[in-house]
Motif scaffolding. Sequence first.
Motif, mmCIF file in Angstrom:
data_model
loop_
_atom_site.group_PDB
_atom_site.id
_atom_site.type_symbol
_atom_site.label_atom_id
_atom_site.label_comp_id
_atom_site.label_asym_id
_atom_site.label_seq_id
_atom_site.Cartn_x
_atom_site.Cartn_y
_atom_site.Cartn_z
ATOM 1 N N MET A 106 0.902 -1.220 -0.094
ATOM 2 C CA MET A 106 0.073 0.236 -0.054
ATOM 3 C C MET A 106 0.890 1.239 -0.079
ATOM 4 N N VAL A 107 0.563 2.218 -0.956
ATOM 5 C CA VAL A 107 1.446 3.179 -0.987
ATOM 6 C C VAL A 107 0.662 4.709 -1.054
ATOM 7 N N GLY A 108 1.287 5.768 -0.809
ATOM 8 C CA GLY A 108 0.329 7.081 -0.975
ATOM 9 C C GLY A 108 0.891 7.996 -0.019
ATOM 10 N N LEU A 109 0.419 9.234 -0.249
ATOM 11 C CA LEU A 109 0.933 10.332 0.623
ATOM 12 C C LEU A 109 0.282 10.350 2.054
ATOM 13 N N GLN A 110 0.728 10.703 3.092
ATOM 14 C CA GLN A 110 0.303 10.876 4.338
ATOM 15 C C GLN A 110 -1.099 11.556 4.290
ATOM 16 N N GLY A 111 -1.954 10.901 4.873
ATOM 17 C CA GLY A 111 -3.382 11.584 4.999
ATOM 18 C C GLY A 111 -4.435 11.223 3.825
ATOM 19 N N SER A 112 -3.911 10.468 3.090
ATOM 20 C CA SER A 112 -4.601 10.065 1.712
ATOM 21 C C SER A 112 -5.551 9.003 2.344
ATOM 22 N N GLY A 113 -5.595 8.330 3.258
ATOM 23 C CA GLY A 113 -6.252 7.244 3.837
ATOM 24 C C GLY A 113 -5.529 5.820 3.531
ATOM 25 N N LYS A 114 -4.451 5.875 3.479
ATOM 26 C CA LYS A 114 -3.871 4.391 3.222
ATOM 27 C C LYS A 114 -4.081 3.444 4.301
ATOM 28 N N THR A 115 -3.808 3.805 5.552
ATOM 29 C CA THR A 115 -3.685 3.083 6.583
ATOM 30 C C THR A 115 -5.239 2.696 6.804
ATOM 31 N N THR A 116 -6.294 3.443 6.635
ATOM 32 C CA THR A 116 -7.633 3.195 6.920
ATOM 33 C C THR A 116 -8.051 2.295 5.802
ATOM 34 N N THR A 117 -7.477 2.248 4.593
ATOM 35 C CA THR A 117 -7.732 1.495 3.367
ATOM 36 C C THR A 117 -7.252 0.229 3.423
ATOM 37 N N SER A 118 -5.890 0.159 3.969
ATOM 38 C CA SER A 118 -5.385 -1.256 4.490
ATOM 39 C C SER A 118 -6.339 -1.926 5.313
ATOM 40 N N GLY A 119 -6.556 -1.409 6.412
ATOM 41 C CA GLY A 119 -7.642 -2.019 7.204
ATOM 42 C C GLY A 119 -9.024 -2.449 6.598
ATOM 43 N N LYS A 120 -9.749 -1.792 5.779
ATOM 44 C CA LYS A 120 -10.778 -2.115 4.927
ATOM 45 C C LYS A 120 -10.436 -3.217 3.966
ATOM 46 N N ILE A 121 -9.260 -3.140 3.185
ATOM 47 C CA ILE A 121 -9.202 -4.158 2.368
ATOM 48 C C ILE A 121 -8.839 -5.564 3.186
ATOM 49 N N ALA A 122 -8.350 -5.411 4.162
ATOM 50 C CA ALA A 122 -8.110 -6.698 5.241
ATOM 51 C C ALA A 122 -9.472 -7.232 5.399
ATOM 52 N N LEU A 123 -10.248 -6.445 5.815
ATOM 53 C CA LEU A 123 -11.788 -6.703 6.428
ATOM 54 C C LEU A 123 -12.499 -7.483 5.239
ATOM 55 N N ARG A 124 -12.339 -6.615 4.054
ATOM 56 C CA ARG A 124 -13.149 -7.076 2.927
ATOM 57 C C ARG A 124 -12.769 -8.432 2.482
ATOM 58 N N LEU A 125 -11.241 -8.812 2.426
ATOM 59 C CA LEU A 125 -10.996 -10.141 1.838
ATOM 60 C C LEU A 125 -11.210 -11.046 3.072
ATOM 61 N N THR A 218 0.602 -3.519 -6.169
ATOM 62 C CA THR A 218 0.933 -2.211 -5.346
ATOM 63 C C THR A 218 -0.040 -1.276 -5.602
ATOM 64 N N LEU A 219 -0.862 -0.918 -4.569
ATOM 65 C CA LEU A 219 -1.924 -0.016 -4.523
ATOM 66 C C LEU A 219 -1.777 1.169 -4.122
ATOM 67 N N LEU A 220 -1.850 2.192 -4.893
ATOM 68 C CA LEU A 220 -1.728 3.685 -4.661
ATOM 69 C C LEU A 220 -3.112 4.157 -4.035
ATOM 70 N N VAL A 221 -3.374 4.725 -2.903
ATOM 71 C CA VAL A 221 -4.373 5.223 -2.176
ATOM 72 C C VAL A 221 -4.410 6.648 -2.494
#
Length: 297
Positions: A106-125, A218-221
């Motif tokens: 997971m890559v992206g700028l700080q504040g883009s929502g990267k960490t939250t999205t990591s958690g969301k993808i984990a939950l979805r999978l 390699t997912l860009l948020v």
Amino acid sequence: MFDSLSGKLSGVFEGLSKRGKLSEDDVAEAMREVRLAMLDADVALPVVRDFTNKVRERAVGAEVLDSISPGQAVAKIVNDALIDALGGAGAVPLTLSAPAPIPFLMVGLQGSGKTTTSGKIALRLTNRERKKVLLASLDVQRPAAQLQLQQLAERAGVASLPIVPGQQPVEIARRAMEVGRREGYDVVILDTAGRLSIDEALMQEVRDVRAATSPAETLLVVDAMTGQDAVNTAQRFNEAVGITGVVMSRMDGDARGGAALSMRAITGAPIKLAGTGEKLEALEEFHPERVAGRILG
Ligand code: GDP
């Protein structure tokens, strides 16, 4: 879906012959409206130009059937072309066919929502694909970052890699993959550090982690609300580290979604998912047809 554009376009075609083939002049006039609608939706100018040129070619000479008005006919051509440009009908799924444990970076700028999205993808999978997922934060820049991901993982009910203070990103990534193999995880999500702006140190760190783990994705948020900046970010990340997909966060905001079109056109990477809220469940497949409707307003 394209009612509003076809409404605008019907004004363009008022007084014109209502039947037969669309002429170059009819289409040129209509394209001016389309260009305005797209610029209004924050689509990058070169992308607008390229798109309207393509649509013009498709539309000139097109037959207008008795059952629809010329405005509706052009609106449909525009809408179809927009869906194509956004990646075609249907969503592009995450790659889950690699041997386990499958690393996602997971890559992206700080504040883009990267960490939250990591958690969301984990939950979805976990919920939808019945995958066993391990989350790992490689962010050693912000002291609280690893803890934030750990808490997020707990909320999502998924596992996170135990924190070992002092380890560097590549070491953490290797350890995550080892734990993944040893403990039978299907997917290991590696959340890299974000920065306020793109810098070479960040890119090198991502390249090093990628070399150590060979991620399947390699997912860009990117934050959909940042419009043109999101497009620049995507272009720079793609050039520097190569991305396999984009997740657009904050699609629940009032952004019109023009950035999605620009991003796809400029990087060639599919937009795979859309974040639609702060909750961990607020992640959806990216539907080109819905976003096309939003861009056309
Ligand atoms: P990071 O620095 O890129 O890791 O960003 P975070 O994951 O910490 O997210 C920053 C803020 O954006 C947090 O308050 C999140 O709750 C929020 N956020 C993330 N994704 C979305 C989204 O899709 N919609 C909304 N409304 N907020 C989001």
